[in-house]
Design a protein around this motif. Structure first.
Motif, PDB file in Angstrom:
ATOM      1  N   THR B 200       0.830  -1.208   0.000  1.00  0.00           N
ATOM      2  CA  THR B 200       0.000   0.000   0.000  1.00  0.00           C
ATOM      3  C   THR B 200       0.863   1.257   0.000  1.00  0.00           C
ATOM      4  N   ASP B 248      -0.145   1.009  -5.736  1.00  0.00           N
ATOM      5  CA  ASP B 248      -1.419   1.247  -5.050  1.00  0.00           C
ATOM      6  C   ASP B 248      -2.089   2.482  -5.645  1.00  0.00           C
ATOM      7  N   THR B 251      -4.907   4.586  -3.446  1.00  0.00           N
ATOM      8  CA  THR B 251      -4.510   5.613  -2.475  1.00  0.00           C
ATOM      9  C   THR B 251      -4.169   6.927  -3.181  1.00  0.00           C
TER      10      THR B 251
END
Lengths: 333, 333
Positions: B200, B248, B251
């Motif tokens: 992430t 990711d 995000t």
């Protein structure tokens, strides 16, 4: 030139001799069928035939135990068959079917089989050597008395990875058996046109490991030499290097008009056909009769036919599965 | 009443060393190998003291044979070990590119899911230390192009301490890029810091006017730029990608939904780069959320020069980031 070592052959055992002949014939007939299926466009991509070199894989693999490892090249149908990877799963792989030994993701050049510790099917010349060194390192670190046999052609000798790996394996005394299949041509480039030193064993001995040249057209010689080498390797003596002097009867792949070698040279090597010569020898010694031969050929015809049928009736992996096997599937907690 | 969390003062180098020690203690299958990791103590002193603590079997100095020892890592991983291979710099990793791209990244797929490679490869990356054109490049974005491997870029003490263990638990090959300029970075780290996730991105600083997206060695410059911008009334959000593969995107997009402006800061070159990839993904998924086009601050398209003023001019700097953001915010009027 390093002299080929003459091994003291034990008296031929009929049962074992017939087995070796059968194994070589299995590879020969299987690949003849592959060539046919290639022309029929059932098999696609690159197809590299081992015909002429069968004695090497069949002889050498007799010296290995089930938990030893094998790393091979893109000319590996023979090694896979001799190792016990099923003809059905190999043929299905060449068809691209999901019943293939690599689920159709690899094809002719990338046969893999975990059950027999068969680590490919590597199509980058020299690229399998570092992997073999690592497999052997894992065995040494875990105290397992295993051997990793690494097959590669004489063309790989020109790669940096060859020199890096022989050095590393010798330096760390790793249980690797380096099996160089010298068929004299790296695709179309003759050994003498690519190497300043054509004696390959000299290169290996310069890395402080025992090296023997072997008549790669003689299955018994291949078996005996490999057994001797495996004994050294397994007992912790570090790596060994075997140069199997052999010859590829067919083209490099199916797209090769063979402009780089004389037909006469090919014909001359064919008089040393490992199967025909061994067969004649067994017949001469009264160890093989027509009945035996007929039975062997019939068994093989059946096996090959079954492999083709298996491949024909095999299934295509669903396209939805395309992105599988890029990363390991997450284990559900 | 709140309990004050205990922290320790530590450098990025020490955090990385703690991660290595921890892994070596926790899992007997883990070993470290690479050039000068043992006697020398690691070319950036990351592995200093580990040879004395764990011995030469587990802290293995290798010859200068990148392809052989990276490939040996692949083989050892397949043989049941959990190797950590250290390559001095990303530029040297090109000597092992065959093993990383043709073997580590492909083996699982080519074998139809039979052979995964639980291998971790660490290397330094990046410029800023006047090491010129063969020790300074940022090629992690190149590696992020390759399906089958994961690419991590720890930029903080917590990630230096925590990413390695998670990478070792991963069944597939993970590359960890440590920016050479970070090793001396010092700060407070939780005394009980441990494993962190490796897939992430994280918002390192919240803001409302612009998203500054970066990773690795550039993060500290971007945080400084954000601080400067705050002084002039511009609220910048800073996103640390942490992993370049997987990327990711969610995000990043969530941040852009808050700010409607994006600047990507990357020490790699802009052509065919990870910044180009990210920019494309933003356009694909958040085009109508953007008030202004995506901007990029990347390294100048030259091999890294030696002279300090030239190297500084080639790299993203706090003032170039600030200037890019000012123009962007100003362009809205």
């Amino acid at each position: 030139m390093s002299q080929q070592v003459a091994f003291q052959s034990p008296p031929l055992d009929r049962h074992h001799s017939l087995f070796l002949l059968r194994e070589m014939l299995r590879i020969r007939r299987f690949e003849e069928k592959c060539a046919e299926l290639y022309s029929a466009t059932k098999i696609r991509g690159f197809l590299h035939l081992y015909i002429g070199e069968e004695a090497v894989a069949v002889g050498a693999l007799q010296a290995l135990e089930p938990d030893d490892a094998i790393v091979a090249t893109y000319r590996e149908h023979g090694h896979a068959l001799a190792r016990g990877v099923s003809a059905t799963s190999i043929m299905a792989e060449m068809y691209g079917k999901q019943e293939g030994c690599s689920r159709g993701r690899g094809g002719s050049m990338h046969l893999f089989n975990a059950a027999t510790r068969f680590y490919g099917g590597n199509a980058i010349v020299g690229g399998g050597l570092p992997v073999a060194v690592g497999l052997a390192l894992a065995d040494k670190l875990q105290g397992r008395p295993r051997v990793t046999a690494c097959f590669f052609g004489e063309g790989a000798v020109a790669e940096g990875e060859f020199h890096e790996c022989l050095n590393l394996a010798a330096l760390w005394k790793l249980p690797v058996l380096f099996c160089c299949e010298n068929n004299l041509y790296a695709m179309g480039t003759a050994l003498k046109r690519s190497e300043s030193e054509t004696d390959l064993c000299l290169k290996a001995t310069s890395y402080e490991m025992p090296a023997w040249p072997i008549d790669g057209m003689d299955v018994m010689a291949c078996e005996e030499a490999t057994q001797r080498a495996v004994l050294t390797v397994r007992s912790g003596g570090g790596p060994c290097f075997l140069e199997f002097r052999t010859y590829r009867f067919r083209a490099h792949s199916m797209y090769d008009p063979q402009l780089y070698r004389d037909k006469q040279e090919v014909e001359q090597w064919k008089t040393r056909d490992p199967i025909a010569v061994f067969q004649a020898r067994l017949q001469e010694l009264g160890l093989l009769n027509e009945e035996d031969l007929k039975r062997i050929e019939e068994d093989i015809t059946t096996e090959v036919a079954k492999a083709v049928e298996f491949a024909e009736t095999g299934t295509w992996e669903p396209v939805e599965d395309l992105t599988k096997f890029v990363y390991s599937e997450k284990v559900q907690a | 009443m709140t309990v004050e969390a205990k922290t320790v003062r530590i450098t990025y180098r020490e955090a990385m060393r703690q991660a290595l020690r921890d892994a070596l203690h926790r899992d007997p299958r883990v070993f470290l190998m690479g050039e000068d990791v043992g006697r020398y103590g690691g070319c950036f002193a990351v592995s200093k003291g580990l040879l004395e603590e764990f011995g030469p079997e587990r802290i293995r100095d290798t010859p200068l044979s990148e392809s052989a020892f990276v490939g040996a890592g692949i083989g050892a991983a397949m043989g049941g070990m959990r190797p950590i291979v250290e390559i001095m710099t990303v530029n040297f990793s090109l000597l092992a590119l065959d093993q990383i791209v043709n073997n580590a990244a492909t083996m699982l797929h080519m074998s139809g899911g039979q052979f995964n490679i639980p291998l971790v490869i660490r290397m330094t990356t990046g410029a800023g230390r006047q090491l010129a054109a063969q020790h300074s490049h940022s090629l992690e974005g190149w590696y992020a192009h390759i399906p089958g491997i994961k690419v991590l870029t720890p930029a903080t003490l917590a990630d230096a301490r925590g990413m390695l263990w998670t990478a070792l638990q991963d069944p597939d090959p993970v590359l960890i890029f440590e920016h050479g300029g970070l090793y001396n970075m010092e700060g407070e780290l939780a005394a009980d810091a441990g494993a962190v996730d490796i897939d992430t991105a994280v918002v390192r600083r919240a803001g409302t006017d612009v998203s500054l997206i970066t990773y690795g060695g550039t993060l500290s410059k971007v945080l400084q730029a954000a601080e400067e911008l705050a002084g002039t009334g511009v609220s910048a959000e800073v996103v640390d990608l942490r992993s370049l593969r997987p990327l990711d995107t969610a995000t990043v997009l969530a941040s852009i939904l808050r700010t409607h402006r994006a600047v990507i800061i990357d020490e790699g070159w802009r052509s065919g780069s990870i910044s180009a990839e990210l920019s494309a993904r933003i356009m694909e998924s958040a085009f109508y959320e953007l008030d202004v086009p995506v901007a990029r601050v990347c390294s100048a398209e030259v091999p890294m020069p030696y002279a300090k003023h030239m190297e500084e001019a080639a790299l993203p700097q706090v003032h170039t980031i600030v200037e890019t953001v000012r123009q962007m915010v100003g362009s809205r009027g």
